[in-house]
Design a protein around this motif. Structure first.
Motif, PDB file in Angstrom:
ATOM      1  N   THR A  90       0.838  -1.208   0.000  1.00  0.00           N
ATOM      2  CA  THR A  90       0.000   0.000   0.000  1.00  0.00           C
ATOM      3  C   THR A  90       0.873   1.259   0.000  1.00  0.00           C
ATOM      4  N   TYR A  91       2.001   1.189   0.676  1.00  0.00           N
ATOM      5  CA  TYR A  91       2.926   2.321   0.695  1.00  0.00           C
ATOM      6  C   TYR A  91       3.450   2.597  -0.708  1.00  0.00           C
ATOM      7  N   TYR A 117      -7.751   9.588  -2.012  1.00  0.00           N
ATOM      8  CA  TYR A 117      -8.237   8.383  -1.345  1.00  0.00           C
ATOM      9  C   TYR A 117      -7.091   7.382  -1.251  1.00  0.00           C
ATOM     10  N   SER A 135      -4.691   4.849   1.845  1.00  0.00           N
ATOM     11  CA  SER A 135      -4.393   4.514   3.236  1.00  0.00           C
ATOM     12  C   SER A 135      -3.155   3.644   3.261  1.00  0.00           C
ATOM     13  N   PRO A 159      -2.033   1.343   6.174  1.00  0.00           N
ATOM     14  CA  PRO A 159      -2.328   0.875   7.540  1.00  0.00           C
ATOM     15  C   PRO A 159      -1.080   0.714   8.400  1.00  0.00           C
ATOM     16  N   VAL A 161      -1.810   5.667   8.351  1.00  0.00           N
ATOM     17  CA  VAL A 161      -2.289   6.716   7.441  1.00  0.00           C
ATOM     18  C   VAL A 161      -3.602   6.247   6.828  1.00  0.00           C
ATOM     19  N   LYS A 162      -4.658   7.066   7.001  1.00  0.00           N
ATOM     20  CA  LYS A 162      -5.968   6.665   6.469  1.00  0.00           C
ATOM     21  C   LYS A 162      -6.696   7.879   5.929  1.00  0.00           C
ATOM     22  N   GLY A 163      -7.067   7.862   4.646  1.00  0.00           N
ATOM     23  CA  GLY A 163      -7.733   8.988   4.001  1.00  0.00           C
ATOM     24  C   GLY A 163      -9.237   8.918   4.198  1.00  0.00           C
ATOM     25  N   MET A 201      -0.236  14.792   5.948  1.00  0.00           N
ATOM     26  CA  MET A 201       0.075  13.373   5.776  1.00  0.00           C
ATOM     27  C   MET A 201       1.485  13.186   5.223  1.00  0.00           C
TER      28      MET A 201
END
Lengths: 205, 203
Positions: free
Chosen positions: A141-142, A168, A170, A172, A176-178, A188
């Motif tokens: 995800t990063y 949008y 994230s 986790p 970090v969560k949009g 962020m």
């Protein structure tokens, strides 16, 4: 603060004012408590209409006087978002209502636009730093955020026409969560940089 | 809470006065819109914008339509309001169908040119044939000739009087003589008499 202002300020019901739709809810609340007359509301609507016409002119390079409804909605959302951005900086619904009534709508839009443009430019600088100091062992995800989501968001953002657009994403593993508006994107990115701090890069920004 | 500020507040702004103000331009060509015409045109414009899911603030395109089409040699006081209404509707339709790929002025110039030269003042032809050709041309862009070139070509070979009388072998036929006209009349008369007889039988 005068007694009238105190009375009026306490008359604003905080639960009726939404940050995400501040101009609209502020005007409605001001009308409800009698701070605005019908003429004031009409003047605000006329000002917004004229500002929308200006934005449509910018967007179409003055080559078209009409736009599709979905585009018009987007531009109206942008005008309102830029107005919201400025009015929220006043931190006082009474002062915000006074300025909404007395300052031309286009001026409010321009002030909000200037703030969002600054956020945007800062976000681009921060993102450049984030890319150059990126983690080499980051999560899926990063990597997706760095390689796809952030470039797409920053590439398509324009504080004149879609200031209200959100990112949008994230991550986790980093908490970090949009979704994020542009000012939240700046925060962020600063958080990401703090996590990546200490990574060495041979490129100087 | 109901929103005070929505697109619906802006959508229906009558433009009668602005339409009437353009009489100053069209009067030069002997064309004038009445207050009733202006009101009707304003309503037609609103309906067309709604049908084509568009928003326009101010008079916009209709200003350009009136300024151009009032110069047309095929428009007179009787059909003036009608032509303006139909062209306005066509304009917004094309803008939406082509996703705003073409500017207002380019589209208006093209519509006027086609109305004058290819349609010879026929609104029906403009709406049906030329409108669709324009949409295909704008959407196809540089691929237009490759995709549609042959099927969209208009046969203008008979647009002069001599060409209209030229037969397949290239010979220019004369106009009908008096003898021909009399023959045609006789044939029409006999056809009528035959059909009247049949109608009586059916009754």
């Amino acid at each position: 603060m005068t007694e009238l202002q105190l009375t009026n300020q306490s008359a604003f019901q905080p639960e009726n004012l939404r940050r995400s739709d501040y101009t609209n809810t502020l005007a409605a609340e001001a009308a409800r408590i009698g701070l605005y007359t019908e003429d004031d509301i009409l003047a605000i609507q006329t000002g917004l209409m004229n500002t929308l016409a200006v934005v449509i002119g910018y967007a179409t390079k003055n080559e078209s006087t009409s736009v599709r409804l979905d585009k018009a909605n987007e531009y109206l959302g942008c005008v309102l978002y830029n107005c919201d951005t400025y009015l929220l900086t006043l931190n006082d619904p009474f002062a915000a209502a006074e300025q909404l009534k007395s300052i031309p709508m286009e001026e409010l839009y321009n002030r909000g636009f200037a703030i969002n443009r600054e956020h945007y430019q800062k976000a681009k600088r921060l993102f450049a730093n984030v890319r150059y100091t990126r983690l080499h062992d980051g999560s899926k995800t990063y990597n997706r955020a760095i390689d796809i989501l952030l470039p797409h968001y920053l590439g398509s953002y324009d504080p004149r026409f879609n200031a209200q657009d959100q990112l949008y994403m994230s991550i986790p593993s980093m908490g970090v969560k949009g979704p994020f508006h542009m000012d939240e994107t700046v925060a962020m990115l600063e958080k990401l940089l703090a996590v990546q701090k200490g990574r060495q890069s041979d490129l100087q920004i | 809470m109901n929103a005070l500020i929505t697109l619906e507040n802006f959508a229906l702004q009558p433009v009668d006065d602005k339409i009437l103000a353009l009489n100053e331009v069209s009067r030069e060509y002997g064309l004038v819109l009445t207050a009733e015409d202006a009101k009707e045109l304003s309503e037609i414009r609103e309906r067309s914008l709604k049908d084509n899911e568009r928003l326009e603030i101010g008079l916009g395109a209709m200003d350009g339509i009136i300024r151009r089409f009032s110069r047309s040699s095929f428009i007179n006081q009787e059909n003036y309001a009608y032509v303006i209404a139909e062209v306005t509707d066509l304009f917004y339709y094309i803008k939406t169908e082509t996703d705003d790929k073409v500017s207002d002025n380019e589209l208006l110039d093209e519509l006027y040119l086609r109305f004058e030269q290819r349609c010879r003042g026929s609104v029906d032809l403009l709406l049906s044939r030329e409108g669709e050709i324009l949409i295909r041309k704008i959407n196809a862009g540089e691929n237009y000739e490759k995709w549609f070139g042959a099927s969209d070509s208009v046969d203008t070979s008979r647009d002069t009087d001599i060409n209209a009388r030229r037969d397949d072998s290239g010979v220019v036929m004369p106009y009908l003589t008096d003898e021909d006209r009399n023959l045609v009349k006789e044939l029409e008369q006999s056809w009528r008499e035959e059909n009247e007889g049949e109608d009586e039988d059916n009754d």
